[in-house]
Design a protein around this motif. Structure first.
Motif, PDB file in Angstrom:
ATOM      1  N   GLN A 145      55.174  55.690 -10.253  1.00 52.86           N
ATOM      2  CA  GLN A 145      55.886  56.473  -9.469  1.00 52.86           C
ATOM      3  C   GLN A 145      57.340  56.294 -10.506  1.00 52.86           C
ATOM      4  O   GLN A 145      57.753  55.345 -10.488  1.00 52.86           O
ATOM      5  N   PHE A 191      61.364  54.515  -9.869  1.00 55.26           N
ATOM      6  CA  PHE A 191      61.457  54.268  -8.218  1.00 55.26           C
ATOM      7  C   PHE A 191      61.193  52.365  -8.619  1.00 55.26           C
ATOM      8  O   PHE A 191      61.735  51.323  -7.808  1.00 55.26           O
ATOM      9  N   SER A 198      64.671  51.614  -6.839  1.00 51.87           N
ATOM     10  CA  SER A 198      64.724  51.361  -5.647  1.00 51.87           C
ATOM     11  C   SER A 198      64.955  49.673  -4.986  1.00 51.87           C
ATOM     12  O   SER A 198      64.678  49.032  -5.690  1.00 51.87           O
ATOM     13  N   SER A 214      60.108  53.588   0.803  1.00 55.19           N
ATOM     14  CA  SER A 214      59.739  55.009   0.233  1.00 55.19           C
ATOM     15  C   SER A 214      58.424  56.314   0.029  1.00 55.19           C
ATOM     16  O   SER A 214      57.849  55.448   0.682  1.00 55.19           O
ATOM     17  N   ASN A 215      58.807  56.685   0.506  1.00 56.96           N
ATOM     18  CA  ASN A 215      57.513  58.210   0.607  1.00 56.96           C
ATOM     19  C   ASN A 215      56.974  58.420  -0.897  1.00 56.96           C
ATOM     20  O   ASN A 215      57.685  58.158  -1.930  1.00 56.96           O
ATOM     21  N   SER A 216      56.138  58.409  -0.750  1.00 59.42           N
ATOM     22  CA  SER A 216      54.810  58.160  -2.247  1.00 59.42           C
ATOM     23  C   SER A 216      55.352  59.831  -2.844  1.00 59.42           C
ATOM     24  O   SER A 216      54.334  60.809  -2.199  1.00 59.42           O
ATOM     25  N   LYS A 217      55.228  60.292  -3.911  1.00 61.58           N
ATOM     26  CA  LYS A 217      54.994  61.638  -4.134  1.00 61.58           C
ATOM     27  C   LYS A 217      54.010  61.634  -4.800  1.00 61.58           C
ATOM     28  O   LYS A 217      53.839  63.135  -4.528  1.00 61.58           O
ATOM     29  N   LYS A 241      53.139  55.442   1.984  1.00 59.41           N
ATOM     30  CA  LYS A 241      54.363  54.687   1.743  1.00 59.41           C
ATOM     31  C   LYS A 241      54.098  53.649   1.181  1.00 59.41           C
ATOM     32  O   LYS A 241      53.602  53.391   0.679  1.00 59.41           O
TER      33      LYS A 241
END
Length: 792
Positions: A629, A632, A635, A654-657, A663
């Motif tokens: 990701q 990332f 973070s 965090s939200n996954s793309k 998540k």
């Protein structure tokens, strides 16, 4: 290791032929390629290898017989030079270096001629366009230059060119003129009708080496045990040469036997001639004395006057004459023994009536001949020569002792006969002294005449036997050939090449499997242990862009994770009864086995099924989630949460793309004390808070064998997925996993086999039903874009 073997399933203890064949048949292209290359190599071998032919001849070795039985004429021992009862001895002579040396020398086999061919050089035997005659030969230089080869060319004008193929020196001369080649002077003359030739190679080889080579190629085979029929077999690329060699071997063998026989006859003839000269002189002396006696005593017919007394004494006189003859022969033989050496042959069968003496003389001559044969190719130090010399010395002593004993016996008999003669002589005292003296002279004359005539007879027998000599080896079948190639045999070479082509891949695969200690396929784990189930197999990913699956992916990778989820649902139903989030721990033994890759794709697959999934990066020492990701890696994450005073875990998620249902809680900053952080009570509180918010919690942890982090976390997991990488993980490491399960450190554990080659997968490719990317239908495209809209 032993414990794992004890728990192996039935397939681990029984031989499965279909399974064993499967290990090799999947590499069928190796076998096809190996067989093809090997057969092509065999064809080239047949093409470029000189064919070898066979020639065969059969002979009979004449057996020794005796001519003394039922005959008054003694055998002179001449035939014994050509006949034998020892077949092994004759085979040894046929295989001797000396005999083959004479064959090579007679046929000039050390000089060969070749012509350049398109595939290989062809030997010209009796077909060369010129004759080569050696005028002078230097034996010393021949041993040094005996391996020289020359290229001969003749142009239309008669100019001959010889090029030394070793140093490329060139000699120009006229055909028919002598040419000096350092070790020999030769003359090369074109045959009739030949005006020019080119590229003819003349090879001069060392005579000894050529003889040794042909001696090794000659096979002597006895027809059957006890038979005197012998087969001679010769292998050579030239059929005519092989036939000539065998015929010449037989010729040289017979000539050698005749030479031995002539040697005996020559010694016998010399002995007889010497004795004839002596007896002739003695006979002349006796006859002269008789003549002088008659003249001095004026005697005319004494026989008439003493006829009556002579008749009485005639029997004793005949006996005395016979004994006197025997004594003379014994004395002559003793004189010859005292002057002859151990290398000279003794006269055989001169008429001595004692059979034991004749037998000893025959054995002595045979040993002398055998010793002389061996000495032609050996020295006095040869153990066989020493042994034979000892036997000769012993036999000679025995002969001397026997003759002396015989002479003593004959003298006793002679004395007895003389006594009887004296008894009769007393009755003829009235006969004049001249009569008695005359009788003595006649007696001496008769003895000398009888011996003289006997020796003349033996000399004629000796000459007759020499003139009618028969060969030792009688030819049954002269050398012949069927013209078939003996070597190489086409069928054998092609079949052997095919077998070799199949064997080489087989041996390579077998040895590779034998020394391979890596886990390759599902059966490798199943053979090691049945305690831990295999819930999934993940195929090998060839490109980086295939590392992450998407929602509509229908590749083998995507299907393998769907298959994995199906298996996990059954496993979780059996082990987890609450309705809270299922916590799945993904780990491995060492780094590099694909646990982060498996955890990410497992989480994505669950998210595509509309499940709320949280992926936790619990490998605080070597985090890998960042490469899946963007932006990332910097973070905050799990380590930051455990080290801070913040109790709200959602601030670190965090939200996954890749999917809105996924998540991610990253590893965060790399702490100096990962194990202490994971042992804090805050970690348990975190899992309790997260259970109510997600359906699945996937934990990507550190390798179990390197650090203790995973063993600290696994108490919070409902299920442990242990990654084993095909072609990477050692089989010995499986013992560590089994030990942890038995000890209770990781109780609810299951295997996932990662990076499996498609040929080793337990489904799909194995049964001819593979998965591939498929074009989306219009409905699928609409669903895809709608899902994108929802995520945005």
């Amino acid at each position: 290791m032993n414990s794992s073997n004890n728990n192996a399933g039935p397939q681990g203890s029984k031989f499965n032929l279909r399974k064993e064949l499967g290990r090799y048949l999947k590499y069928w292209y190796w076998f096809v390629a190996g067989a093809f290359v090997s057969v092509i190599a065999g064809i080239f071998y047949l093409r470029y290898t000189t064919p070898v032919y066979s020639a065969t001849a059969s002979i009979i070795i004449n057996q020794e017989t005796s001519n003394n039985r039922g005959s008054d004429m003694p055998d002179l021992g001449l035939a014994s030079g050509l006949k034998t009862n020892n077949l092994d001895k004759e085979i040894a002579i046929l295989k001797s270096k000396r005999l083959m040396h004479e064959v090579v020398k007679s046929l000039d086999l050390n000089i060969t001629f070749f012509i350049d061919g398109q595939v290989r050089d062809v030997e010209l035997y009796k077909n060369n366009p010129f004759t080569l005659k050696i005028l002078k030969f230097n034996e010393k230089n021949a041993s040094e230059f005996g391996g020289e080869s020359y290229k001969a060319d003749l142009n239309e004008s008669g100019e001959l060119s010889l090029t030394n193929l070793r140093n490329f020196t060139k000699i120009n001369t006229q055909a028919g003129s002598p040419v000096d080649l350092d070790f020999a002077t030769v003359v090369i003359t074109p045959k009739e009708g030949i005006s020019s030739f080119s590229n003819i190679t003349i090879k001069f080889s060392n005579l000894e080496s050529v003889a040794a080579a042909y001696r090794g190629g000659l096979q002597i085979i006895q027809e059957k045990e006890g038979s005197n029929v012998i087969n001679l077999v010769m292998l050579d690329p030239v059929v005519d040469k092989a036939r000539d060699i065998i015929d010449q071997v037989i010729f040289e063998f017979n000539r050698d036997a005749i030479d031995d026989k002539n040697l005996i006859a020559s010694n016998t003839a010399n002995f007889i001639n010497e004795r004839l000269d002596i007896i002739n002189d003695e006979l002349e002396n006796v006859e002269s004395g008789k003549e002088e006696f008659k003249e001095s005593n004026r005697l005319t017919d004494i026989r008439t006057e003493s006829q009556m007394f002579v008749q009485t004494a005639s029997e004793y006189n005949e006996r005395r004459q016979e004994i006197g003859t025997q004594i003379e022969l014994v004395n002559a033989m003793l004189d010859y023994l005292s002057t002859s050496s151990n290398s000279e042959l003794l006269p055989a069968n001169l008429g001595i009536q004692e059979s034991a003496v004749n037998q000893l003389i025959s054995e002595y001559n045979n040993l002398v001949l055998q010793r002389n044969r061996i000495m032609r190719s050996s020295t006095e130090l040869n153990p066989a020569v020493i042994r034979i010399n000892n036997n000769i010395e012993q036999l000679k002593g025995n002969i001397l002792q026997s003759l002396q004993s015989l002479r003593s016996t004959l003298r006793i008999s002679q004395n007895e006969v003389n006594r009887q003669v004296q008894s009769v002589g007393s009755k003829i005292l009235a006969v004049p002294s001249q009569e008695r003296e005359y009788r003595g002279i006649e007696r001496q004359q008769s003895i000398k005449e009888a011996l003289y005539l006997y020796l003349l007879q033996k000399r004629e027998e000796n000459s007759l036997a020499l003139a009618v000599t028969a060969p030792k080896a009688k030819i049954v079948d002269s050398a012949h050939s069927n013209g078939l190639i003996v070597s190489p045999k086409k069928k054998s070479v092609i079949l052997g090449s095919l077998v070799l082509g199949l064997f080489l891949p087989f041996s390579v695969i077998y040895i590779r499997n034998l020394i391979d200690n890596k886990v390759r396929k599902r059966s490798d784990i199943e053979e090691f242990t049945q305690e831990i189930a295999i819930v999934g197999e993940v195929p090998k990913v060839k490109e980086k862009r295939e590392l992450i699956i998407d929602k509509h992916d229908r590749s083998m990778l995507a299907e393998s994770f769907r298959f994995l989820i199906t298996n996990l649902q059954f496993v979780l139903l059996r082990t987890v009864n609450n309705q809270k989030a299922r916590k799945i721990l993904v780990t491995s033994t060492i780094k590099g086995e694909g646990k982060t890759f498996t955890a990410m794709n497992l989480a994505l697959t669950l998210a595509f099924n509309r499940k709320k999934v949280l992926l936790i990066g619990a490998d605080l020492r070597n985090p890998k989630l960042g490469k899946y990701q963007e932006n990332f890696s910097n973070s905050l994450g799990l380590s930051d949460y455990l080290a801070s005073n913040i109790n709200c875990i959602e601030e670190f998620i965090s939200n996954s793309k890749l999917n809105s249902n996924l998540k991610i809680l990253g590893s965060g900053s790399i702490p100096p004390n990962p194990s202490e952080l994971l042992r804090s009570e805050k970690l348990g509180t975190m899992f309790t808070d997260l259970e109510n918010n997600y359906d699945y919690i996937i934990i990507d942890s550190a390798p179990t064998m390197l650090v203790t982090d995973t063993l600290i976390i696994n108490k919070y997991a409902d299920l442990i997925l242990y990654i084993v990488k095909s072609g990477f993980t050692d089989k010995d490491l499986l013992e560590y996993v089994v030990a942890n399960k038995r000890s209770g450190n990781m109780s609810n554990i299951n295997f996932i086999l990662n990076s499996v080659p498609r040929t080793e997968l337990g489904y799909g490719n194995k049964y001819g039903y593979g998965y591939g990317v498929k074009k989306k239908t219009e409905f699928e495209w609409k669903s895809y874009f709608n899902s994108k809209t929802v995520k945005n």
